[in-house]
Design an enzyme around this catalytic site. Structure first.
Site, PDB file in Angstrom:
ATOM      1  N   CYS A 376       0.825  -1.209   0.000  1.00  0.00           N
ATOM      2  CA  CYS A 376       0.000   0.000   0.000  1.00  0.00           C
ATOM      3  C   CYS A 376       0.863   1.264   0.000  1.00  0.00           C
ATOM      4  O   CYS A 376       1.478   1.559  -1.019  1.00  0.00           O
ATOM      5  CB  CYS A 376      -0.998  -0.060   1.144  1.00  0.00           C
ATOM      6  SG  CYS A 376      -2.517   0.815   0.748  1.00  0.00           S
ATOM      7  N   HIS A 502      -3.477  -5.253   0.519  1.00  0.00           N
ATOM      8  CA  HIS A 502      -2.873  -5.770   1.751  1.00  0.00           C
ATOM      9  C   HIS A 502      -2.861  -7.300   1.759  1.00  0.00           C
ATOM     10  O   HIS A 502      -3.772  -7.919   2.305  1.00  0.00           O
ATOM     11  CB  HIS A 502      -3.644  -5.248   2.971  1.00  0.00           C
ATOM     12  CG  HIS A 502      -3.433  -3.796   3.214  1.00  0.00           C
ATOM     13  ND1 HIS A 502      -2.408  -3.314   3.989  1.00  0.00           N
ATOM     14  CD2 HIS A 502      -4.091  -2.715   2.745  1.00  0.00           C
ATOM     15  CE1 HIS A 502      -2.443  -1.994   4.013  1.00  0.00           C
ATOM     16  NE2 HIS A 502      -3.461  -1.600   3.254  1.00  0.00           N
ATOM     17  N   GLU A 504      -1.198  -9.306   3.506  1.00  0.00           N
ATOM     18  CA  GLU A 504      -1.056  -9.903   4.842  1.00  0.00           C
ATOM     19  C   GLU A 504      -2.395 -10.329   5.433  1.00  0.00           C
ATOM     20  O   GLU A 504      -2.458 -11.230   6.268  1.00  0.00           O
ATOM     21  CB  GLU A 504      -0.347  -8.916   5.787  1.00  0.00           C
ATOM     22  CG  GLU A 504      -1.142  -7.681   6.245  1.00  0.00           C
ATOM     23  CD  GLU A 504      -1.089  -6.503   5.258  1.00  0.00           C
ATOM     24  OE1 GLU A 504      -0.806  -6.742   4.062  1.00  0.00           O
ATOM     25  OE2 GLU A 504      -1.356  -5.367   5.690  1.00  0.00           O
TER      26      GLU A 504
HETATM   27  N1  GLN Z   1      -2.182   6.581   2.711  1.00  0.00           N
HETATM   28  C1  GLN Z   1      -2.256   5.833   1.495  1.00  0.00           C
HETATM   29  C2  GLN Z   1      -3.606   5.944   0.824  1.00  0.00           C
HETATM   30  O1  GLN Z   1      -4.572   6.330   1.424  1.00  0.00           O
HETATM   31  C3  GLN Z   1      -1.919   4.386   1.746  1.00  0.00           C
HETATM   32  C4  GLN Z   1      -2.892   3.689   2.624  1.00  0.00           C
HETATM   33  C5  GLN Z   1      -2.351   2.428   3.209  1.00  0.00           C
HETATM   34  O2  GLN Z   1      -1.155   2.196   3.190  1.00  0.00           O
HETATM   35  N2  GLN Z   1      -3.218   1.585   3.756  1.00  0.00           N
HETATM   36  O3  GLN Z   1      -3.725   5.643  -0.340  1.00  0.00           O
END
Ligand code: GLN
Length: 549
Positions: A376, A502, A504
């Site tokens: 992310c 994600h 994980e």
């Molecule tokens: N802050 C970034 C976004 O909103 C990444 C979010 C995250 O890593 N879960 O896109």
């Protein structure tokens, strides 16, 4: 399932372990977490307060215990599996405004408790009706805020009758070193507190540093009116995955089945035991760095830590996680903190703090050919790094941090424009993604269509796609409409993958996530490669570098 004496006793692990044992006996189970806070969900809470926000397939932002449930019972859960006081009040007050209770005074008992019971019973009405629902009440018995939940389960015990409800209390039996004794008094008090609100536990899971002796269990039994065989010793375990085995060896699952009159065969725990054995006796060790903002709060990265354990089992390696603060890297450079690592992971995150350090860490591992996984925000940082240092766009950055940017390589998603409310408004939950067949990602997944869970507002800016590709960045995973870049990788690198989702969250102990599995595999190979190289080098050269430190 309730908890007493202190928090952090591992109630979530206990509820998950019971779920696993019953499922392995062929029963259909559902786990539910009740959280006694007023937030509607933990999505808006600081990870320092709450730990990780676990995102489910259906896009709910839930308590991290749902992660444990999913990993232990190997089942994907959703919005109905986490209830908060905020949700309960929200529903009741909306109903009151609509006039549904016309004429009545709306009260905690019966209206709030009724709604809690409805939410518990809702799982029973689900299509895949469980044989047993395991309801974990958050907080500690004696807290003011969990009282409505305790009253609701007391009523349920009454409504359903003793053969259809069972109360399991997780408690603490501390060892007082100066006296050389275990003390049962805190457990007695906490059970008495439960009894005073009308709940008589049927089983106690006694957390302690060491196994409890028979006389001690008899004493607890006598004071708490729980049969000795149902006073289960839940001593500290070497790994959380050993907890179900410890419960099973004391026949906890038999006692539960007997209570409900369920005739279920003994569980087959062979695969689970092998997994635990591999966790406790690994053949090798590797070091993987995690560079993030919250290096002092491991709960914020719960699922990542677990995903590494699962991947380690596959490679027969213990993954030692080295927590590196991105602020430190920004101040003192990457070499000092990363030079001896076998891999680097940059996790998700929000806000600008630490971003420059993360970008610097990525430059280091990209140039030094060290395995890398970016998740992310970690993927977004990898794109910024690539744009700055490979494509020569020195001013590349993310629109999340600066609105006036020459090169916003990470931009706001179109459907996020105009969104002003913060709760539950990100791109959340499982979305499909199509993989390029000629990629590291495809090699890991071995399938062209994957579903992964998201939690973000920003994405790779499509205006920069061609430039990044022309400079060698592979965009190996796209949304089916090709509008969103979900995976980036570098092909002439040992293992370098960044993902907008994600991974994980979907890793399970006996089914490691393909990306974590291959990332750890690549890190093990890199570790071996370094060892071979050291063996073939004259000893003095390595000593020299080390002494320069
Ligand atoms: N802050 C970034 C976004 O909103 C990444 C979010 C995250 O890593 N879960 O896109």
């Amino acid at each position: 399932m309730t908890g007493g004496v202190v928090s952090s006793l591992g109630k979530g692990i206990a509820a998950s372990s019971i779920g696993l044992l019953l499922k392995k006996r062929g029963l259909k189970v559902a786990n539910l977490k009740c959280d006694p806070y007023l937030n509607v969900d933990p999505g808006t809470m600081n990870p320092f307060q709450h730990g990780e926000v676990f995102v489910t397939d259906d896009g709910s932002e839930t308590d991290l215990d749902l992660g444990h449930y999913e990993r232990f019972i190997d089942q994907s859960l959703g919005k109905d599996h986490n209830v908060t006081t905020g949700q309960i009040y929200n529903t009741v007050i909306t109903r009151e405004r609509r006039g549904d209770y016309l004429g009545a005074t709306v009260q905690v008992i019966p209206h709030i408790t009724e709604e809690i019971k409805n939410r518990i019973k809702k799982l029973e009405k689900a299509e895949d009706k469980p044989d047993l629902t395991i309801v974990e009440i958050g907080g500690t018995v004696g807290d003011i805020e969990s009282l409505p939940f305790l009253e609701a389960i007391r009523q349920m015990g009454q409504d359903e009758g003793p053969a259809n409800a069972m109360f399991i209390h997780v408690t603490l039996v501390p060892y007082i070193r100066t006296a050389g004794e275990f003390k049962t008094k805190p457990t007695q008090h906490s059970v008495r507190e439960l009894q005073s609100i009308g709940i008589q536990p049927n089983m106690l899971l006694c957390r302690s540093a060491k196994p409890l002796s028979e006389p001690l269990r008899q004493k607890i039994s006598l004071f708490c009116s729980v049969p000795t065989k149902a006073v289960i010793s839940a001593e500290d375990a070497s790994t959380i995955y050993a907890v179900p085995l410890a419960f099973h060896s004391q026949r906890a699952d038999d006692i539960i089945c007997e209570h409900f009159g369920l005739d279920a065969p003994a569980p087959d725990l062979d695969e689970w035991e092998t997994m635990v054995e591999k966790i406790t006796n690994p053949s090798r060790r590797i070091k993987i760095g995690i560079c993030g903002k919250y290096v002092n709060l491991k709960d914020a990265y719960k699922s990542i830590i677990e995903a590494f354990t699962h991947a380690g089992v596959y490679s027969d390696a213990e993954v030692n996680l080295v927590w590196v603060s991105s602020e430190d890297i920004k101040q003192s450079g990457a070499e000092k903190f990363l030079h001896d690592l076998d891999g680097l992971l940059i996790p998700g995150g929000f806000g600008e703090r630490g971003v420059e350090g993360k970008i610097e860490a990525i430059r280091y591992v990209r140039e030094k050919n060290v395995p890398f996984l970016g998740i992310c925000l970690g993927m977004q940082c990898a794109v910024i790094e690539y744009a700055r240092n490979v494509c020569n766009l020195k001013e590349a950055h993310s629109y999340e941090f600066y609105r006036e940017l020459k090169h916003p390589v990470i931009h706001l998603m179109a459907d996020q424009e105009g969104v002003t409310e913060l709760g539950g408004t990100m791109r959340l939950g499982a979305y499909p993604c199509l993989l390029d067949k000629n990629s590291v990602a495809f090699e890991a997944y071995q399938t062209a269509e994957i579903y992964e869970r998201h939690r973000h507002r920003y994405e790779l800016n499509n205006a920069y796609r061609t430039m990044l590709q022309e400079n060698g960045l592979v965009l190996s995973g796209l949304s089916p409409d090709e509008r969103l870049v979900e995976i980036v990788e570098i092909s002439d690198h040992r293992w370098f993958v960044g993902v907008q989702f994600h991974p994980e969250l979907k890793s399970r102990p006996t089914r490691p996530h393909p990306l974590f599995r291959d990332f750890v595999k690549a890190s093990v190979e890199y570790n071996r490669h370094k060892a071979d190289r050291t063996l073939n080098e004259p000893a003095s050269s390595t000593d020299y570098t080390r002494s320069k430190g």
